[in-house]
Design a protein around this motif. Structure first.
Motif, PDB file in Angstrom:
ATOM      1  N   ILE A 141       0.839  -1.205   0.000  1.00 26.19           N
ATOM      2  CA  ILE A 141       0.000   0.000   0.000  1.00 26.19           C
ATOM      3  C   ILE A 141       0.874   1.255   0.000  1.00 26.19           C
ATOM      4  CG2 ILE A 141      -1.615   1.354   1.402  1.00 26.19           C
ATOM      5  CD1 ILE A 141      -2.860  -1.393   2.212  1.00 26.19           C
ATOM      6  N   ALA A 142       1.952   1.247   0.766  1.00 27.96           N
ATOM      7  CA  ALA A 142       2.857   2.396   0.810  1.00 27.96           C
ATOM      8  C   ALA A 142       3.511   2.630  -0.553  1.00 27.96           C
ATOM      9  CB  ALA A 142       3.922   2.190   1.883  1.00 27.96           C
ATOM     10  N   LYS A 143       3.915   1.554  -1.202  1.00 31.02           N
ATOM     11  CA  LYS A 143       4.509   1.680  -2.537  1.00 31.02           C
ATOM     12  C   LYS A 143       3.496   2.258  -3.514  1.00 31.02           C
ATOM     13  CE  LYS A 143       8.025  -1.931  -2.557  1.00 31.02           C
ATOM     14  NZ  LYS A 143       8.474  -3.173  -3.219  1.00 31.02           N
ATOM     15  N   ARG A 144       2.268   1.759  -3.470  1.00 27.15           N
ATOM     16  CA  ARG A 144       1.227   2.231  -4.379  1.00 27.15           C
ATOM     17  C   ARG A 144       0.937   3.703  -4.153  1.00 27.15           C
ATOM     18  NH1 ARG A 144      -0.653   1.510  -9.262  1.00 27.15           N
ATOM     19  NH2 ARG A 144      -0.399  -0.689  -8.922  1.00 27.15           N
ATOM     20  N   ARG A 145       0.882   4.130  -2.887  1.00 28.94           N
ATOM     21  CA  ARG A 145       0.649   5.550  -2.591  1.00 28.94           C
ATOM     22  C   ARG A 145       1.768   6.421  -3.136  1.00 28.94           C
ATOM     23  NH1 ARG A 145      -1.490   4.812   3.514  1.00 28.94           N
ATOM     24  NH2 ARG A 145      -3.676   4.472   3.002  1.00 28.94           N
ATOM     25  N   GLN A 146       2.998   5.985  -2.933  1.00 28.64           N
ATOM     26  CA  GLN A 146       4.143   6.745  -3.431  1.00 28.64           C
ATOM     27  C   GLN A 146       4.113   6.811  -4.958  1.00 28.64           C
ATOM     28  OE1 GLN A 146       7.982   5.155  -2.393  1.00 28.64           O
ATOM     29  NE2 GLN A 146       9.033   7.032  -2.935  1.00 28.64           N
ATOM     30  N   TYR A 147       3.820   5.694  -5.595  1.00 27.81           N
ATOM     31  CA  TYR A 147       3.735   5.648  -7.052  1.00 27.81           C
ATOM     32  C   TYR A 147       2.642   6.593  -7.555  1.00 27.81           C
ATOM     33  CZ  TYR A 147       2.982   3.848 -11.751  1.00 27.81           C
ATOM     34  OH  TYR A 147       2.834   3.740 -13.110  1.00 27.81           O
ATOM     35  N   ASN A 148       1.472   6.530  -6.956  1.00 29.88           N
ATOM     36  CA  ASN A 148       0.364   7.392  -7.373  1.00 29.88           C
ATOM     37  C   ASN A 148       0.696   8.868  -7.190  1.00 29.88           C
ATOM     38  OD1 ASN A 148      -1.220   5.233  -8.142  1.00 29.88           O
ATOM     39  ND2 ASN A 148      -2.368   5.165  -6.233  1.00 29.88           N
ATOM     40  N   ARG A 149       1.390   9.194  -6.099  1.00 30.44           N
ATOM     41  CA  ARG A 149       1.769  10.584  -5.851  1.00 30.44           C
ATOM     42  C   ARG A 149       2.730  11.087  -6.924  1.00 30.44           C
ATOM     43  NH1 ARG A 149       6.007  12.750  -3.677  1.00 30.44           N
ATOM     44  NH2 ARG A 149       6.783  10.824  -2.776  1.00 30.44           N
ATOM     45  N   LEU A 150       3.719  10.274  -7.266  1.00 27.28           N
ATOM     46  CA  LEU A 150       4.692  10.672  -8.274  1.00 27.28           C
ATOM     47  C   LEU A 150       4.061  10.755  -9.667  1.00 27.28           C
ATOM     48  CD1 LEU A 150       7.785   8.646  -7.041  1.00 27.28           C
ATOM     49  CD2 LEU A 150       7.458  11.123  -6.956  1.00 27.28           C
ATOM     50  N   VAL A 151       3.172   9.835  -9.986  1.00 26.02           N
ATOM     51  CA  VAL A 151       2.479   9.882 -11.275  1.00 26.02           C
ATOM     52  C   VAL A 151       1.631  11.153 -11.363  1.00 26.02           C
ATOM     53  CG1 VAL A 151       0.669   8.787 -12.671  1.00 26.02           C
ATOM     54  CG2 VAL A 151       2.528   7.419 -11.729  1.00 26.02           C
ATOM     55  N   ALA A 152       0.970  11.515 -10.285  1.00 26.19           N
ATOM     56  CA  ALA A 152       0.161  12.735 -10.275  1.00 26.19           C
ATOM     57  C   ALA A 152       1.045  13.965 -10.496  1.00 26.19           C
ATOM     58  CB  ALA A 152      -0.606  12.852  -8.962  1.00 26.19           C
ATOM     59  N   GLU A 153       2.225  13.987  -9.887  1.00 24.38           N
ATOM     60  CA  GLU A 153       3.148  15.105 -10.095  1.00 24.38           C
ATOM     61  C   GLU A 153       3.576  15.186 -11.558  1.00 24.38           C
ATOM     62  OE1 GLU A 153       6.542  15.638  -7.540  1.00 24.38           O
ATOM     63  OE2 GLU A 153       5.414  14.873  -5.821  1.00 24.38           O
TER      64      GLU A 153
ATOM     65  N   MET B 272       9.665   9.346 -17.941  1.00 20.38           N
ATOM     66  CA  MET B 272       9.584   9.665 -16.511  1.00 20.38           C
ATOM     67  C   MET B 272       8.708   8.640 -15.793  1.00 20.38           C
ATOM     68  SD  MET B 272       9.292  13.796 -16.662  1.00 20.38           S
ATOM     69  CE  MET B 272       9.374  14.084 -14.909  1.00 20.38           C
ATOM     70  N   LEU B 273       7.570   8.297 -16.391  1.00 22.58           N
ATOM     71  CA  LEU B 273       6.676   7.315 -15.775  1.00 22.58           C
ATOM     72  C   LEU B 273       7.347   5.949 -15.685  1.00 22.58           C
ATOM     73  CD1 LEU B 273       3.334   8.344 -17.484  1.00 22.58           C
ATOM     74  CD2 LEU B 273       3.968   8.693 -15.078  1.00 22.58           C
ATOM     75  N   TYR B 274       8.088   5.592 -16.721  1.00 22.02           N
ATOM     76  CA  TYR B 274       8.822   4.325 -16.702  1.00 22.02           C
ATOM     77  C   TYR B 274       9.845   4.299 -15.568  1.00 22.02           C
ATOM     78  CZ  TYR B 274      12.280   0.822 -17.997  1.00 22.02           C
ATOM     79  OH  TYR B 274      13.155  -0.224 -17.971  1.00 22.02           O
ATOM     80  N   GLN B 275      10.587   5.389 -15.426  1.00 16.66           N
ATOM     81  CA  GLN B 275      11.616   5.454 -14.387  1.00 16.66           C
ATOM     82  C   GLN B 275      11.005   5.427 -12.985  1.00 16.66           C
ATOM     83  OE1 GLN B 275      14.839   5.101 -14.719  1.00 16.66           O
ATOM     84  NE2 GLN B 275      14.651   4.985 -16.938  1.00 16.66           N
ATOM     85  N   VAL B 276       9.860   6.082 -12.805  1.00 19.90           N
ATOM     86  CA  VAL B 276       9.191   6.049 -11.508  1.00 19.90           C
ATOM     87  C   VAL B 276       8.752   4.625 -11.177  1.00 19.90           C
ATOM     88  CG1 VAL B 276       7.036   6.727 -10.349  1.00 19.90           C
ATOM     89  CG2 VAL B 276       8.456   8.454 -11.439  1.00 19.90           C
ATOM     90  N   HIS B 277       8.172   3.943 -12.152  1.00 23.60           N
ATOM     91  CA  HIS B 277       7.735   2.558 -11.925  1.00 23.60           C
ATOM     92  C   HIS B 277       8.925   1.681 -11.591  1.00 23.60           C
ATOM     93  CE1 HIS B 277       6.223  -1.468 -12.797  1.00 23.60           C
ATOM     94  NE2 HIS B 277       5.042  -0.976 -12.453  1.00 23.60           N
ATOM     95  N   LYS B 278       9.996   1.859 -12.318  1.00 25.01           N
ATOM     96  CA  LYS B 278      11.207   1.081 -12.094  1.00 25.01           C
ATOM     97  C   LYS B 278      11.786   1.363 -10.694  1.00 25.01           C
ATOM     98  CE  LYS B 278      15.729   0.606 -14.240  1.00 25.01           C
ATOM     99  NZ  LYS B 278      16.545   1.058 -15.372  1.00 25.01           N
ATOM    100  N   GLN B 279      11.762   2.633 -10.282  1.00 25.77           N
ATOM    101  CA  GLN B 279      12.287   3.011  -8.971  1.00 25.77           C
ATOM    102  C   GLN B 279      11.455   2.419  -7.843  1.00 25.77           C
ATOM    103  OE1 GLN B 279      12.322   7.247  -8.338  1.00 25.77           O
ATOM    104  NE2 GLN B 279      12.858   7.058  -6.204  1.00 25.77           N
ATOM    105  N   ILE B 280      10.144   2.463  -7.971  1.00 26.98           N
ATOM    106  CA  ILE B 280       9.275   2.008  -6.898  1.00 26.98           C
ATOM    107  C   ILE B 280       9.187   0.474  -6.842  1.00 26.98           C
ATOM    108  CG2 ILE B 280       6.919   2.052  -5.976  1.00 26.98           C
ATOM    109  CD1 ILE B 280       8.270   4.761  -5.771  1.00 26.98           C
TER     110      ILE B 280
END
Length: 55
Positions: free
Chosen positions: A14-26, A45-53
């Motif tokens: 859940i924490a990962k999903r929240r962080q991912y959603n926050r970054l995608v929204a940004e 950018m979206l690919y890198q965020v997914h890869k990071q999380i």
């Protein structure tokens, strides 16, 4: 013990999903002009965020 492990993994997920959603929204809030100024690509950018999380 098994229940604690399950709950712990659920909380982490859940924490990962929240962080991912926050970054995608940004990223989604950037206009095309903002991205051009940064010389960035939204999909990259979206690919890198997914890869990071999620790894």
């Amino acid at each position: 013990m098994i229940l604690d492990s399950l709950m712990s993994r659920a909380r982490a997920s859940i924490a990962k999903r929240r962080q991912y959603n926050r970054l995608v929204a940004e990223i989604d809030n950037f206009s095309s002009r903002d991205l051009a100024d940064m010389r960035a690509d939204r999909s990259e950018m979206l690919y890198q965020v997914h890869k990071q999380i999620y790894g």
